[in-house]
Write a protein that holds these residues in place. Structure first.
Motif, PDB file in Angstrom:
ATOM      1  N   LEU A 183       0.681  -1.261   0.041  1.00  0.00           N
ATOM      2  CA  LEU A 183      -0.103   0.011   0.025  1.00  0.00           C
ATOM      3  C   LEU A 183       1.022   1.230  -0.129  1.00  0.00           C
ATOM      4  O   LEU A 183       0.418   2.307  -0.350  1.00  0.00           O
ATOM      5  CB  LEU A 183      -0.934   0.160   1.315  1.00  0.00           C
ATOM      6  N   LEU A 186       0.832   3.587  -3.127  1.00  0.00           N
ATOM      7  CA  LEU A 186      -0.265   4.407  -3.293  1.00  0.00           C
ATOM      8  C   LEU A 186      -0.133   5.569  -2.205  1.00  0.00           C
ATOM      9  O   LEU A 186      -0.228   5.199  -0.928  1.00  0.00           O
ATOM     10  CB  LEU A 186      -1.694   3.954  -3.244  1.00  0.00           C
ATOM     11  N   PHE A 189      -2.555   6.707   1.058  1.00  0.00           N
ATOM     12  CA  PHE A 189      -2.813   5.654   2.023  1.00  0.00           C
ATOM     13  C   PHE A 189      -2.126   5.970   3.532  1.00  0.00           C
ATOM     14  O   PHE A 189      -0.940   5.903   3.520  1.00  0.00           O
ATOM     15  CB  PHE A 189      -2.672   4.142   1.811  1.00  0.00           C
ATOM     16  N   THR A 198      -7.472   7.210   3.646  1.00  0.00           N
ATOM     17  CA  THR A 198      -6.977   8.027   2.468  1.00  0.00           C
ATOM     18  C   THR A 198      -7.048   9.590   2.555  1.00  0.00           C
ATOM     19  O   THR A 198      -8.021  10.059   3.199  1.00  0.00           O
ATOM     20  CB  THR A 198      -7.593   7.638   1.342  1.00  0.00           C
ATOM     21  N   ALA A 220      -7.589  -1.384  -3.861  1.00  0.00           N
ATOM     22  CA  ALA A 220      -6.441  -0.988  -3.665  1.00  0.00           C
ATOM     23  C   ALA A 220      -5.219  -2.195  -3.667  1.00  0.00           C
ATOM     24  O   ALA A 220      -4.406  -1.861  -4.413  1.00  0.00           O
ATOM     25  CB  ALA A 220      -6.125  -0.170  -2.353  1.00  0.00           C
ATOM     26  N   ARG A 223      -5.061  -3.385  -7.085  1.00  0.00           N
ATOM     27  CA  ARG A 223      -4.112  -2.429  -7.937  1.00  0.00           C
ATOM     28  C   ARG A 223      -2.788  -2.512  -7.820  1.00  0.00           C
ATOM     29  O   ARG A 223      -2.005  -2.273  -8.884  1.00  0.00           O
ATOM     30  CB  ARG A 223      -4.771  -0.926  -7.969  1.00  0.00           C
TER      31      ARG A 223
END
Length: 681
Positions: A183, A186, A189, A198, A220, A223
């Motif tokens: 994570l 991204l 997060f 988020t 997420a 992804r």
């Protein structure tokens, strides 16, 4: 930009050694991961600056160190293997960006003399998981991304630029660790108060914080990583989706090893609480654990002299020159509200502000609309003031989890009632409660600017020491006809950066002057606020902006009401112990001074005395001396009884008269919240 004064040093930069610990963001020429995102910076370090030049010639494009890889987690390559391979073969061309790269077409010999120009490689996205290749020459129809990968010797799995997570049986903890690490790719997060959230920028330049649910987390995780599970029949690892069990375990973990901690959101330059340094760079600051979203060029503090501070104060006073304040202290309180809003994210605690007037149309909401942009560019979170303690707990926790810049109780129809949640959100840096509809508790930071408006609205009981009142008093019987030729709200919204910078100038100038202090009464819980907001205004010669709060505390209407109740009780019963049933029956039967005194107190609901709340009220105020009287709990064969005693009588918990006969029950602090029939006061 912020021009630093010599007395207010800029935030220290991370050391070169620390900045190289985690390669994020990767350079444009060698970005790893979906849409060009590489491994994210460690929570203990600020993000490294983005480079605009292509990466140097790389080593093996898919290489990751042996220490990073294991049988569960295989991190994403540090460099995009396609870009790295193009650079190795001399095919990479500088330019473009935003996930697109120019290159010499590997089949340029087919172009002949009519060369149409460079080809383009686009990094992987959700819908194009291995990227895209385009050449303007007609052979593009047969030369696609798979041919480019084959030509460069890159496997499709490596071209995805994602980490892989294998669902190894019996290794749930390691899988959870790998999921959390993935994570980090991204940069939206975070962990906050035991939950995953988020942070995303809004169209108005604000920041929106959202609690992550299982649907968001599942998408997420899908992804950011390739998930694999072992197929017993083929004896091979096959693609998989993130398991529901892993998603739920990660959501409910409450503690996290890798996600950065988010303690607050800033919408303009802010002061670190630890060292009072002004942070003028947007983004996540690992030292303060604050995420800031603003345009650094919009905020200019070029001079922190006393003269500059006085000029800044004059400009802020011009904004409110058309408002009709009841006194100069109220005008100073309005200036104080502007400064408080501007630095609220830098303060551990701050009082709320109550804008009140005797008649509608006096400019209360307009003054509120003028103040709120100092806290942030977006609209305030407008709410109705809660009517019950239960409603206050639910609505305030939900509001605080979103980390808004402003919570506004506009057009209040009730006084500032002392519900436990609102008490705590104004005098505690965090509040903890259960999330509505979820069987878990969360902790939310309270660093939000709180404001309310209403006609003849005032803070009552415990709220008196938590709220600054700004009183408007237009000299007309029809204030609704008032107009504001200067249009101050439009001016602030159009040039928010300038006016926030004026507020910051006043604070920094006071700091640069050596933090001179005016001798004024201290305000419990709000010491940092007094230093950063109240004292700078006093230094510049303004009346004490906390005058209304101090007057509210000193007047103590709670004590006055309690005194009237005890006097009426003493007149009716003397010092004789009485049960609550007999007291209520007597008051309702006589309909005299005792009932009148009781009707002013918080145990009355819809015109009737709630005996349970009366019991809690007496317990809360037991042994509290007002005008020489105090309530004392007595032993009774039937049930609990109470009496009103004078100071000379046996006083529970205090050595008065015969100390040996005094009870040892400690008096309850009337300032602390108390549960009454399921509601907190």
């Amino acid at each position: 930009m912020i021009v630093w004064s010599q007395t207010i040093p800029p935030a220290p930069a991370a050391s070169d050694e620390a900045a190289q610990t985690v390669p994020f963001p990767a350079s444009d020429g060698a970005k790893g991961g979906e849409e060009g995102k590489g491994e994210r910076a460690s929570p203990s370090l600020p993000p490294s600056p983005v480079s605009t030049s292509p990466a140097a010639k790389s080593v093996s494009p898919s290489a990751t160190s042996a220490r990073e890889r294991d049988d569960v987690y295989n991190p994403a390559p540090h460099q995009n293997p396609v870009v790295a391979a193009l650079q190795e073969e001399g095919l990479y061309l500088p330019g473009l960006g935003a996930g697109k790269h120019s290159l010499i077409c590997p089949w340029a010999q087919e172009h002949g003399s009519d060369d149409p120009g460079p080809a383009i490689y686009t990094e992987p996205t959700t819908m194009r998981p291995i990227g895209k290749f385009f050449c303007p020459y007609p052979h593009t129809e047969r030369v696609q991304i798979d041919r480019l990968l084959e030509r460069l010797g890159i496997e499709a799995a490596h071209a995805r630029c994602k980490p892989s997570i294998r669902l190894v049986s019996g290794e749930m903890l390691r899988v959870l660790d790998a999921a959390e690490r993935s994570l980090l790719r991204l940069d939206t997060f975070y962990q906050s108060g035991g939950v995953i959230v988020t942070v995303n920028a809004t169209a108005k330049g604000d920041a929106a914080v959202s609690l992550v649910n299982d649907n968001v987390l599942t998408k997420a995780l899908a992804r950011v990583a390739d998930w694999e599970k072992f197929d017993g029949r083929s004896k091979e690892w096959k693609p998989s989706d993130p398991p529901t069990q892993i998603v739920r375990q990660l959501l409910n973990a409450q503690t996290y090893d890798h996600l950065p901690v988010l303690d607050g959101v800033a919408r303009q330059p802010y002061f670190r609480k630890a060292d009072d340094t002004l942070v003028a760079e947007p983004g996540y600051d690992a030292q303060s654990k604050v995420y800031a979203v603003f345009d650094r060029e919009a905020f200019v503090v070029s001079d922190v002299s006393e003269a500059a501070a006085r000029d800044a104060l004059g400009a802020l006073k011009d904004l409110i020159s058309e408002f009709h304040f009841a006194s100069e202290c109220d005008r100073s309180a309005a200036l104080c509200a502007m400064l408080t809003a501007a630095v609220r994210s830098s303060l551990p605690l701050a009082p709320a502000f109550n804008i009140s007037a005797s008649t509608p149309g006096s400019g209360k909401s307009y003054l509120g609309a003028l103040i709120t942009p100092f806290a942030g560019p977006g609209e305030p979170l407008n709410m109705s003031y809660p009517t019950t303690a239960k409603e206050a707990s639910k609505s305030m926790l939900a509001a605080l989890l979103g980390k808004p810049a402003v919570i506004s109780f506009d057009d209040m129809q009730t006084d500032w009632l002392p519900f436990g949640m609102i008490n705590r959100m104004l005098t505690s840096e965090t509040v903890t409660d259960r999330v509505l509809g979820v069987s878990r508790t969360v902790t939310a930071a309270t660093n939000v600017f709180v404001m309310g408006t209403g006609n003849n609205v005032s803070p009552v009981r415990d709220m008196s020491r938590r709220v600054v009142t700004i009183q408007l008093r237009p000299p007309t019987g029809s204030p609704a006809t008032l107009s504001y030729a200067g249009r101050p709200v439009d001016a602030v919204r159009a040039n928010r950066g300038r006016f926030v910078s004026l507020a910051l100038t006043i604070v920094q100038a006071w700091q640069a002057a050596g933090r001179p202090r005016t001798d004024v009464p201290d305000i419990a819980s709000f010491g940092a606020w007094s230093d950063k907001v109240r004292q700078p205004l006093l230094w510049l010669g303004e009346p004490d902006p906390a005058t209304s709060l101090i007057q509210q505390v000193r007047s103590d209407p709670d004590a006055e009401s309690l005194a009237r109740f005890m006097e009426a009780w003493r007149l009716a019963f003397g010092s004789k112990p009485m049960t609550l049933r007999k007291v209520v029956d007597r008051a309702e039967r006589d309909n005299g001074a005792l009932l009148d005194a009781m009707m002013e107190l918080p145990f009355v609901e819809r015109g009737a005395i709630n005996r349970n709340k009366l019991g809690w009220y007496l317990k809360r105020n037991a042994n509290r001396i007002v005008d020489g009287l105090h309530f004392q709990r007595e032993d009774n064969s039937e049930r609990t009884a109470w009496s009103v005693q004078t100071i000379g009588d046996s006083y529970s918990g205090v050595s008065v008269g015969n100390a040996s006969s005094a009870r040892t029950e400690a008096p309850i602090d009337p300032r602390e919240p108390v549960m009454i029939n399921g509601e907190i006061y």
